[in-house]
Design an enzyme around this catalytic site. Structure first.
Site, short mmCIF file in Angstrom:
data_model
loop_
_atom_site.label_atom_id
_atom_site.label_comp_id
_atom_site.label_asym_id
_atom_site.label_seq_id
_atom_site.Cartn_x
_atom_site.Cartn_y
_atom_site.Cartn_z
N GLN A 113 0.80 -1.20 0.00
CA GLN A 113 0.00 0.00 0.00
C GLN A 113 0.84 1.27 0.00
O GLN A 113 2.05 1.25 0.16
CB GLN A 113 -0.96 0.00 1.20
CG GLN A 113 -0.30 -0.47 2.48
CD GLN A 113 -1.30 -1.18 3.39
OE1 GLN A 113 -2.51 -1.12 3.18
NE2 GLN A 113 -0.80 -1.81 4.41
N ASP A 139 1.86 -7.42 12.35
CA ASP A 139 1.37 -6.68 11.18
C ASP A 139 2.06 -7.21 9.93
O ASP A 139 3.25 -7.52 9.95
CB ASP A 139 1.62 -5.19 11.35
CG ASP A 139 0.74 -4.37 10.44
OD1 ASP A 139 -0.21 -3.73 10.94
OD2 ASP A 139 0.98 -4.40 9.21
N ASP A 182 1.65 -12.35 8.40
CA ASP A 182 0.20 -12.42 8.28
C ASP A 182 -0.34 -12.94 9.60
O ASP A 182 0.16 -13.96 10.13
CB ASP A 182 -0.13 -13.38 7.13
CG ASP A 182 -1.61 -13.73 7.11
OD1 ASP A 182 -2.44 -12.82 6.95
OD2 ASP A 182 -1.92 -14.94 7.28
N ALA A 183 -1.35 -12.28 10.17
CA ALA A 183 -1.83 -12.64 11.51
C ALA A 183 -2.35 -14.07 11.56
O ALA A 183 -2.15 -14.79 12.55
CB ALA A 183 -2.94 -11.66 11.93
N ASP A 192 -7.19 -5.41 15.13
CA ASP A 192 -7.06 -4.00 14.69
C ASP A 192 -6.74 -4.03 13.20
O ASP A 192 -5.74 -3.49 12.73
CB ASP A 192 -5.93 -3.33 15.50
CG ASP A 192 -5.89 -1.82 15.27
OD1 ASP A 192 -6.87 -1.26 14.75
OD2 ASP A 192 -4.86 -1.20 15.62
#
Lengths: 335, 335, 335, 335
Positions: D58, D133, D164-165, D182
Site C-alpha cells: 500500500q 502486522d 500475516d496474523a 485491529d
C-alpha cells in the site's frame, strides 16, 4: 498531464522526472484549489507535494499535479506549471529580443523562477543577463528544484542580483538592450505596483535602456472579462512613455485565462514580417521554440473586437496616487 | 459574473434577468462541478437552479451561475454560458457567412439552443434558416427559457425541423449556401461521430451545398494539449473533401480551453481582407458583433507553432471504421 | 441515501417521493457544500434543488440530496435532512413528554419546520400544541413542501402562532406542561441568544410552565471538540434556574457531529426505568419511534469522560451581558 | 484543530509539534478529500504533507490537517487522526483489558500504527504485547513519524512480528489473555476478510486464547444507516463462537460516523459495575484515559432502537463462501 504533454515536454528538452508516488488505489484524494475568483474554482489533483519553503516575503511550494506536471505555488497562488510555462515565458522574452536588431544585454526585474533567464539564454548572441529578484529564498528554491532551469541558473552569462528591482536600477549606471518585467501583478498593498507607474517607467527604467532598447512586461489577465483589470491600464501607461507600444496575448491553460504582455520602445516595433522573424528565431536560437513563430506572434498582437476596443479607449494611467489592482485572487506574485 | 460582464451582455442585447435569490448570507454553498478531465475540476458557484427537464435522449438543466450567468447543462456537461456563448456562436456563424458573397440559405445541423440561428438571423439578407435538431425537448426547453433567443425562435425565417441531421439531409432535395455543424463532439458510443466522417461529408452533406457553398463546423477543443483529440482530425478529414479548408480558434473562458472551428468550401476562402470583412459586417448585420471583426477573424486563423504544426502533419481521416473520440469528459452534446 | 435509508423512512411513515430528475449520465455534478468549520467541508451531491424561497429574515431552500434525501437549508446552513431528522426530533420531544406523568399541553419556541409538532402529536393524550415561530415564510414553505409534516400542520390540536417566542410567552396567561426550545443556536448578532439567558428562563419561561412542567431545548453540538461552544453553558445556565437538569446527546450523521439537548424541571427527572419508559412509549404513542427506546435514552444521558467532566466543571452562565456564541459556521437557525 | 483539541492532546501526553509551514496568506488551498460515499465528501484543509511512503501492499502518507492534526492516510483513506484517534484506540483496547480479571499477555492482529500497543502498555501489569502486522513499511513509517507512539514502539514489553496474523496464530503455540483485531474492514478482494470468518475465529483464533481470554475487534461503521454493512454481521458471527458477546459504539468525528467494536469471550462480560471499572482504570493504568470511564463504557454498549434491533435480528454469519464487504469507499486498511 496527458502523454502528449509529456511528449512535448521531453521534446522541449525539459526534464520530466515526476515523483509518481501515488498508485491507482489513491486516485485524486489530494487537490490544490485555486480560487480564480470568489465564485470560480480551479482544482488540480495532486500526485504529491514535492517541496515546501518559506522566505521573509512569502511561502513557496512545488507541487506535482496530475494534469499540468510540476507547479510552483507562491502564497497559495499558482505561478507556473511545467506543462505550459513555456507559453508564458516564450511570450515574455522572444518578441522583444527578436524585434531588436541585435540584443546583447538583458535586465530582468523579478524572474526568480529562472525560466525568463532560460529563454533569454537561448539567444546565442546575448552577452549578459542580469536577473534581479528581491527574494533570495524563492531563487534558491527554484535553483534547487526546477530541473528545467538548472542549466540557466549555472550559466556563466547569468548575473544574479538579490535586490529590489527599483533600487537596483537606480543604483546601476550600465544600460541594457532589453529590460523585462517578470513581476507580480499590481496587487493592493503589494510592493510591485510601484513598478507599473508612469514615473517609474519614465524616470527610472527608461534611463537604463539603450537608445534602441525595448522594454517588455507581463501585463496580467487579458480575457474577455478580465482585460480591464490591469492589462489595458499597463498598455496605456506605457503609451505615455514610449513612442511604440505593442500588446499581445495568449491563452495559458493552467491560468484558466488568456494572458497579456506589453512591449514598448522608441524604436519602431512590428516592422518585421513573419518570415523575417522565423529566420531570426532560427539564426539566433537554433529554432528551439514551441509556442511562438513569426506568424503566431503577429497574430497574437491582434485581439478580438471587445479587447481591441478597450485598449484603444483606455484612459487610465498608473501613478502612485492612482493605481489599479488585481484584487483578492489575482496572481499574487510572479517571480 | 462581474459588472462588466453584465454590461457587455446588456449592450449585447441579451436580456439579463437573473433570479438573484441568494443573499450575502448564503455565499457559495452551491456548486456545479465540471470535470474538465479526471484530474482537473472547474467549479461554478450557483445562485440557483432555474429549470430542469428530461428528454428521450438527455437531461437538461438551466443554472444561474454567479460567474458566467445562466448556463445550459446537458447530461452534466456545460454547453454554453450566457457570459461568453457569444464567442462560440459568433465564431461558428459569421466567418462562413461573411466569406460567402451573398448567403441566402442556411442549414444548421443541431443548434437546438437557438443561438446559432440567432447569429444567422443578424444577416438581413438571409432568407431561410433551417435548424434541424434531433431532440424536441431540448429545443422546447431552450425556446422557453433562453430569453436571449426568444426572438430567433419566433423569427418567420426560421424553419425548425425535429429530425436526425443525416436523415434530413438525405431526404431533402433543396441546397444551401451555408451548412453549419453545431453538433456534439464525436463521443464514443454517441450518435454524432457519424456526422464527422469523410463519407458523410462527401456523399450526404456536400451534395446539399450550392456550388459556392460553405460548410462550417465546431471542431472541439484546440488548446496546446487538447488540439489533437479531434480538432486536427476534423480539419484533415475536411481537406479530403473540399478544396479550401480554414481552421480557426478562440479562447472560451467558460470552457476553460481554446476552442476550434473548421470552415470548408470549393470556393477559395480567406481572400477578403480585414477591411472588407468589417465592411460586410457593417452592411450585412448592422455591426452587431462583440467578439469578431475582420482583423481578429484573420488573426484567429493563425495558430501557435505547436498547433499549426499538428494541423499540417495530421494524417488521420474520420471514417466509420476509424473514428477518434473525446473520451469521458468531453462536451457530450451540443445543440 | 441508500436503500436502507428509504426503507427506514417508509417504515417511519415518512413519505418518500424523491424527484429523481437526474439519471446515471449526470452523476454528482451538483454539490451543496457545508462549511462545518473554516478548514472542514461536508459536501452533498444533489439530485435537484426542489424549492427556494425568501422571507424577511432568511433564505430557504429545499434540496434533494443523494445521500440524505430532502434537506432543508436556511441561509446556507443545513437544518435537517429527511434521512435522519427523526434522530434530532425524537430526542428533542420524547424524553420530556415521557418523563412527565401526563403531558397535555406543549409550547414550542421556533419549530417552524413542523417536525417537532409532528413528534408531539404522536402522543395521543396531548390536547394542545402551540408552535410559535417568528418567520411566517419559513412556516409556509415547510407546510407546503415537507410532505412528512403535512398531517401535523393540518392537525386540529396544532395552534400555530407567528410571533417572537419571548414576546408571545410574555403576553400569554396560560401555562404549559412542556415547553420546547427548537430555536437557532445562539449566534452573535442573531436574535436567538436572548432565549438562552438565565433571566429569560427565570422570568419569562418558567412562569409559563405548570408546577410539574418540563422545559427541553436543543443545545448545540456536543462532540468531543465542540461541546464547550454552547452545550455546557446552556446546561449550566439551566442548573441555575431548575432543580433537576439532564443533558443527553446523539450522533446525527447529516450534522457530522454529536448533538446535545438539555431537559430541565423542578420535578425530579430520570426516575423512571427503561422498561417503564418503553411501556409509556407503547401506551402513549403506539410505539411509533425509530431512534429512542427506554434503554437508549438512559444511555444517551451518560457521556464520555471528557464531555462529562466539562459539564460538571462549567461555570459560565448565559446572561445578556455575557453570552457565548457559535461563531461563523454553526447552525444559524433552527425552527 | 482548535486550541481545545491541542490542549486535550497535550494533556493527553501526545506530542503536538505541527509543522506549521503555511501562513495566513495561503489559507485552505490544499485539501484532502475523503469520499465517505459516492455522493458524500469530507474535505480537510491541509497545512502540509509531512511524509510519504510506499510498501509492497500500500501507499502511506502522513498529512498535517488543520482541523484534526496529523492524519495517517493509507491508499487514499484516512486511518486515524491525531485529534481523535484516542477515541478509537481507547475503545478498542480498554474494555477488554478492564473486563479481564488480570490480563498479562496481548496479541494484536494488525495495529502497525502503534496506537493499539500504546494503549495496552498503559496497563502496568501487562507482561507481553505481540503486535503482528503484515506490512513492514507501514510499521517503519509509523515508528518513525508518529511521535505519540515512539515510547510504545521502543517499549521492552513490545514484541513486533512482521507476518500475516492468520499464519502467525497458526504457527504459535503460546496462548494469550487478550487478542485484539485491529485490522482493515473486510473489503472485497482484500486479504482481511478471512480474519472475520467463523472458521477463523473457531479454529485458529480461539485456540490461542487462554480459558478466560477475551477477543475484541474493531467492527466497522455503526451509524444509523451504516451499521448493517459489516457491524451486525461481525457481532452475529462472534455469537456463533463465543458464549458472551458485547457490541459497543462511539462517534469518531474524523470518521464522520459512529464506529463499532465487538468483544467476545466464554467468560461472562459486563458483570462489573461502572464504579469497579473506574477503580480498575485507576489502579491498572493510573487513570490515563480521555474518552472512557466506567459509566461511559456501559453507556456505549446500549445502542439506539434501530441499531439494537438490527443486532438482535442479524442472521448473517461470515464464512469464506458468504462474506460481506465494505464496498469501495470504506476504510481500506487499519493496522
Amino acid at each position: 498531464m496527458g502523454t502528449e504533454a509529456v511528449e512535448i515536454m521531453k521534446s522541449n528538452g525539459l526534464q520530466v522526472d515526476f515523483h509518481l508516488i501515488s498508485n491507482q488505489k489513491m486516485e485524486n484524494s489530494f487537490w490544490f484549489e485555486e480560487e480564480i475568483d470568489d465564485d470560480l474554482k480551479w482544482s488540480f489533483a495532486l500526485n504529491s507535494v514535492l517541496h515546501e519553503g518559506t522566505s521573509e516575503y512569502q511561502n513557496i511550494v512545488l507541487l506535482d499535479t496530475k494534469h499540468f506536471g510540476k507547479a510552483l505555488v507562491i502564497d497559495g497562488k499558482m505561478q507556473s506549471a511545467e506543462a505550459d510555462e513555456f507559453i508564458y515565458h516564450e511570450c515574455l522574452i522572444h518578441p522583444a529580443l527578436l524585434s531588436h536588431p541585435c540584443p546583447k544585454t538583458v535586465f530582468i526585474m523579478g524572474g526568480g523562477e529562472g525560466s525568463a533567464a532560460r529563454e533569454c539564454l537561448k539567444h546565442k548572441a546575448i552577452e549578459k543577463v542580469v536577473m534581479c529578484d528581491i527574494d533570495k529564498e524563492v531563487v534558491d528554491f527554484c535553483r534547487k528544484y526546477l530541473t528545467a532551469n538548472h542549466e540557466a541558473f549555472n550559466h556563466k552569462k547569468l548575473n544574479l542580483v538579490i535586490n529590489d528591482a527599483k533600487a537596483e536600477l537606480l543604483e546601476r549606471e550600465d544600460k541594457f538592450d532589453i529590460i523585462v518585467g517578470d513581476l507580480a501583478d499590481p496587487v493592493e498593498g503589494g510592493p510591485c505596483y510601484q513598478l507599473y507607474t508612469k514615473s517609474f517607467y519614465e524616470q527610472i527604467l527608461k534611463p537604463r535602456l539603450n537608445d534602441n532598447g525595448i522594454f517588455v512586461t507581463q501585463a496580467g489577465p487579458a480575457g474577455i472579462y478580465t482585460h480591464k483589470v490591469v492589462f489595458t491600464s499597463i498598455y496605456n501607461t506605457l503609451r505615455q512613455v514610449f513612442k511604440y507600444v505593442v500588446a499581445y496575448t495568449a491563452h495559458v491553460p493552467s491560468f484558466a485565462d488568456t494572458w497579456g504582455w506589453v512591449m514598448a520602445s522608441d524604436l519602431p516595433l512590428l516592422l518585421i514580417q513573419a518570415e523575417e522573424m522565423d529566420k531570426r528565431i532560427e539564426e539566433r536560437t537554433g529554432g528551439d521554440l514551441f509556442y511562438l513563430n513569426g506568424a503566431s506572434f503577429l497574430s497574437s498582437t491582434v485581439m478580438n473586437k471587445t479587447v481591441s476596443h478597450s485598449l484603444l479607449k483606455e484612459t487610465h494611467v498608473y501613478t502612485e496616487e492612482d493605481a489599479r489592482f488585481i484584487h483578492g485572487h489575482g496572481i499574487a506574485y510572479r517571480g
